[in-house]
Design a protein around this motif. Structure first.
Motif, short mmCIF file in Angstrom:
data_model
loop_
_atom_site.label_atom_id
_atom_site.label_comp_id
_atom_site.label_asym_id
_atom_site.label_seq_id
_atom_site.Cartn_x
_atom_site.Cartn_y
_atom_site.Cartn_z
N ASP A 25 0.82 -1.20 0.00
CA ASP A 25 0.00 0.00 0.00
C ASP A 25 0.86 1.26 0.00
O ASP A 25 0.66 2.18 -0.79
N VAL A 26 1.84 1.31 0.90
CA VAL A 26 2.70 2.50 1.00
C VAL A 26 3.55 2.65 -0.26
O VAL A 26 3.73 3.76 -0.77
N ALA A 27 4.06 1.54 -0.78
CA ALA A 27 4.85 1.60 -2.01
C ALA A 27 4.01 2.18 -3.15
O ALA A 27 4.48 3.02 -3.93
N SER A 28 2.76 1.76 -3.22
CA SER A 28 1.87 2.23 -4.28
C SER A 28 1.59 3.74 -4.15
O SER A 28 1.69 4.47 -5.13
N THR A 29 1.27 4.19 -2.94
CA THR A 29 0.97 5.62 -2.76
C THR A 29 2.21 6.49 -2.83
O THR A 29 2.11 7.69 -3.06
#
Length: 102
Positions: A25-29
């Motif tokens: 999730d953090v990598a994506s955002t």
């Protein structure tokens, strides 16, 4: 020895976990690869300022907030690793000790 990348990685992981978010999730955002973010959290990669700013934005924090948390961790580690000064008595001349014992 304090390694800034380790302290930074720990802070990033703690923030992410406190938010209940996954690496994915953090990598994506953040627009950062999952593998690279994982290496940052493990302290095996040094983050450029641009990359770190992107990760902070992905976490919804300012860079200054994250760096303040890192500073606090480093300060704590320095406090624990600072040698304690012990009182040292004056040097004793071994000849004087032998003479006074006789």
């Amino acid at each position: 020895m304090i390694l800034l990348r380790h302290e930074l990685g720990e802070v990033l992981r703690e923030i992410r976990q406190d938010q209940g978010r996954t690496l994915r999730d953090v990598a994506s955002t953040s627009a950062v690869s999952l593998g690279y973010l994982s290496e940052l959290e493990r302290g095996t990669k040094e983050a450029s300022s641009e990359l770190l700013a992107a990760v902070c934005a992905g976490l919804g924090l300012n860079l200054s907030e994250v760096l303040e948390l890192v500073r606090d961790r480093v300060e704590r580690v320095e406090t624990f690793s600072t040698p304690v000064s012990l009182p040292v008595s004056p040097a004793v001349d071994p000849d004087q000790v032998s003479a006074s014992a006789a």
